[in-house]
Design a protein around this motif. Sequence first.
Motif, mmCIF file in Angstrom:
data_model
loop_
_atom_site.group_PDB
_atom_site.id
_atom_site.type_symbol
_atom_site.label_atom_id
_atom_site.label_comp_id
_atom_site.label_asym_id
_atom_site.label_seq_id
_atom_site.Cartn_x
_atom_site.Cartn_y
_atom_site.Cartn_z
ATOM 1 N N PHE A 34 -33.001 -20.769 11.118
ATOM 2 C CA PHE A 34 -34.033 -20.604 10.163
ATOM 3 C C PHE A 34 -33.529 -19.880 8.658
ATOM 4 C CE2 PHE A 34 -37.040 -17.483 8.405
ATOM 5 C CZ PHE A 34 -38.356 -18.244 8.135
ATOM 6 N N LEU A 35 -32.653 -18.777 9.298
ATOM 7 C CA LEU A 35 -31.966 -18.165 8.371
ATOM 8 C C LEU A 35 -30.875 -18.903 7.256
ATOM 9 C CD1 LEU A 35 -30.294 -14.776 9.864
ATOM 10 C CD2 LEU A 35 -32.247 -14.870 8.294
ATOM 11 N N VAL A 36 -30.371 -20.011 7.913
ATOM 12 C CA VAL A 36 -29.525 -20.616 7.159
ATOM 13 C C VAL A 36 -30.079 -21.712 6.100
ATOM 14 C CG1 VAL A 36 -27.921 -22.725 7.249
ATOM 15 C CG2 VAL A 36 -27.613 -20.654 8.922
ATOM 16 N N VAL A 37 -31.225 -22.290 6.736
ATOM 17 C CA VAL A 37 -32.146 -23.019 5.825
ATOM 18 C C VAL A 37 -32.957 -22.433 4.948
ATOM 19 C CG1 VAL A 37 -33.862 -24.945 5.925
ATOM 20 C CG2 VAL A 37 -32.177 -24.596 7.791
ATOM 21 N N LEU A 38 -33.413 -21.304 5.334
ATOM 22 C CA LEU A 38 -34.356 -20.425 4.413
ATOM 23 C C LEU A 38 -33.422 -20.039 3.375
ATOM 24 C CD1 LEU A 38 -37.002 -18.444 3.936
ATOM 25 C CD2 LEU A 38 -35.747 -16.852 4.997
ATOM 26 N N ASP A 39 -32.406 -19.707 3.544
ATOM 27 C CA ASP A 39 -31.410 -19.196 2.162
ATOM 28 C C ASP A 39 -31.126 -20.343 1.193
ATOM 29 O OD1 ASP A 39 -30.061 -16.552 1.669
ATOM 30 O OD2 ASP A 39 -28.591 -17.826 1.238
ATOM 31 N N ILE A 40 -31.160 -21.525 1.861
ATOM 32 C CA ILE A 40 -30.843 -22.643 0.725
ATOM 33 C C ILE A 40 -31.955 -22.645 -0.288
ATOM 34 C CG2 ILE A 40 -30.608 -25.095 0.495
ATOM 35 C CD1 ILE A 40 -29.267 -25.082 3.242
ATOM 36 N N SER A 103 -24.728 -11.408 2.283
ATOM 37 C CA SER A 103 -26.156 -11.049 1.609
ATOM 38 C C SER A 103 -26.222 -9.472 1.271
ATOM 39 C CB SER A 103 -27.035 -11.433 3.156
ATOM 40 O OG SER A 103 -27.052 -12.554 3.517
ATOM 41 N N LEU A 104 -25.881 -8.813 2.159
ATOM 42 C CA LEU A 104 -25.897 -7.300 1.398
ATOM 43 C C LEU A 104 -24.887 -7.052 0.110
ATOM 44 C CD1 LEU A 104 -26.487 -4.222 2.141
ATOM 45 C CD2 LEU A 104 -24.269 -3.971 3.292
ATOM 46 N N ALA A 105 -23.643 -7.677 0.228
ATOM 47 C CA ALA A 105 -22.775 -7.786 -0.970
ATOM 48 C C ALA A 105 -23.641 -8.462 -2.101
ATOM 49 C CB ALA A 105 -21.620 -8.268 -0.870
ATOM 50 N N GLY A 106 -24.168 -9.622 -1.915
ATOM 51 C CA GLY A 106 -24.985 -10.214 -3.172
ATOM 52 C C GLY A 106 -25.927 -9.369 -3.340
ATOM 53 N N ASN A 185 -32.030 -10.740 4.511
ATOM 54 C CA ASN A 185 -31.116 -11.285 5.629
ATOM 55 C C ASN A 185 -30.812 -10.124 6.266
ATOM 56 O OD1 ASN A 185 -31.770 -14.029 4.749
ATOM 57 N ND2 ASN A 185 -29.979 -13.884 3.233
ATOM 58 N N VAL A 186 -30.317 -8.916 5.782
ATOM 59 C CA VAL A 186 -29.644 -7.924 6.643
ATOM 60 C C VAL A 186 -30.382 -7.445 7.896
ATOM 61 C CG1 VAL A 186 -28.648 -5.554 6.459
ATOM 62 C CG2 VAL A 186 -28.566 -7.018 4.447
ATOM 63 N N PRO A 187 -31.639 -6.941 7.610
ATOM 64 C CA PRO A 187 -32.278 -6.383 9.030
ATOM 65 C C PRO A 187 -32.286 -7.576 10.132
ATOM 66 C CG PRO A 187 -33.725 -6.670 7.232
ATOM 67 C CD PRO A 187 -32.477 -6.701 6.652
ATOM 68 N N VAL A 188 -32.711 -8.784 9.651
ATOM 69 C CA VAL A 188 -32.861 -10.119 10.428
ATOM 70 C C VAL A 188 -31.566 -10.373 11.001
ATOM 71 C CG1 VAL A 188 -33.641 -12.416 10.627
ATOM 72 C CG2 VAL A 188 -34.834 -10.835 9.115
ATOM 73 N N GLY A 189 -30.426 -10.299 10.399
ATOM 74 C CA GLY A 189 -29.011 -10.458 10.765
ATOM 75 C C GLY A 189 -28.680 -9.538 11.885
ATOM 76 N N VAL A 190 -28.909 -8.345 11.786
ATOM 77 C CA VAL A 190 -28.667 -7.150 12.853
ATOM 78 C C VAL A 190 -29.654 -7.514 14.003
ATOM 79 C CG1 VAL A 190 -28.940 -4.656 13.054
ATOM 80 C CG2 VAL A 190 -28.082 -5.614 11.050
#
Length: 469
Positions: A34-40, A103-106, A185-190
Amino acid sequence: MTTIQEGGAVEAGDRQAGGTPPWAALLAASIGQFLVVLDISVVNVALPGMRAGLGLGATSLQWVVNAYSLAFAGFLLLGGRAADLFGRKRVFVTGLGLFTAASLAGGLAQDAGMLIGARAVQGLGAAILAPVTLSLITGTFPEGPARTRAIATWTAVGTAGGATGGLVGGLLTDYLSWRWVLLINVPVGVAVAVIAGRWLRDERGAAARQRLDLPGAVLVTGGVGLLAFGIGRTEHHGWTSRDSLVPLLAGLVLLALFVAVEARTARPLVQLRLFRLRSVAVGNLATLVSTMAGFALWYFLSLYMQNVLHYSAVRTGVSFLPHTAGIILGSKLAPTLMARMDARLLAAGGGLTAAAGFAWQSAVLDAGGTFAGSILGPGIVMATGFGLLMTPLVEASTAGADRAEAGAVAGVVNTSRTIGGAIGLTILATAAARSGSDLADGYATAFLIAAIITAAGTALVAFLPRTRR
């Protein structure tokens, strides 16, 4: 090849993967996809905000998109094989960590260079993450009804990520800032990292003693990356210009060298014998062709709603919710239907339904269209058809491969989808631009061609091996 699926597949799935609970593998895989496709899709909505906030020029803005897509396309096969060699849990957490940190750096970027660099690392993380999300499923669930249901969920959740990207991006950009398109993306990734660290089990068999095929990795990464770059150049320069032909030909040469190297090395990145499996070869070819048309659903409908009907980004995202529901409905119906009929018949029926939806969409697009008259009906038909099509195609594309090669096969599947989408988007965008000055007519032409491409991809389904239930 004949696939026999036994009734005890669920129980067997519970005992697989060295103690990894099937629910944990499915949850981590689905959220990661979901994260990968969402970010596109979500970043596209935020591009105007990025341009205004950081003072980006047209070239820099283009590279915000290209840096991600080129890194993603180039490293998919490498990411898939790495999961086989070093363990799915380790590679999943590595890819997720890169994606989250980038994502955090961006989101905190202060200039174009920092943002573009973060997007490139984000694409690398996504390329590592995407194949392992599928191999987590194929490595945890044995071939049978349990795997079919898991693949259906993975397909539905991933597609929903692409469908909701416009809505999520619009809400975050309008009510917070473009930065939150990346920071979300950061809280979801964590949270996903916690799930992976707690419940996923890292298993490495004989493959763990092998070394990574570095020459093959360099060749395929450069080849696929150049191919994706060349395809992207054709939209503005055409297929015969030097700007497009040089990277395209260079990419093809590197891919040819990759095949030659893989045929001679003792421990290749991708076992070429996998393509002797009819299910893998035909399934991936049908996937590549079908995704050439699949991008039209989201891309051109989004342009139609915003450029012709003058919808806001948020309203456009909301208008895609029925399409998301159609994808989920088709994907979740597929396992039940596959248990009762030949999967080839289901894939063919789904493909023809999607093709009919594309043709219907082409017929009703005009400048005076409405949501009820021009979007709702054909959208549900297209989306439901694709949901019914993609689940049996993904299962066929991975069928017959050893668990030790699940990551490599997943990398091939994701590469097929990515390259197919890039080629299709270029072809359809070119056709739309050359069909006249009226935007609605151009988008209608794109959908008509998408219907023809989908029908062609559906015809390939006939060459898949028959499944016996």
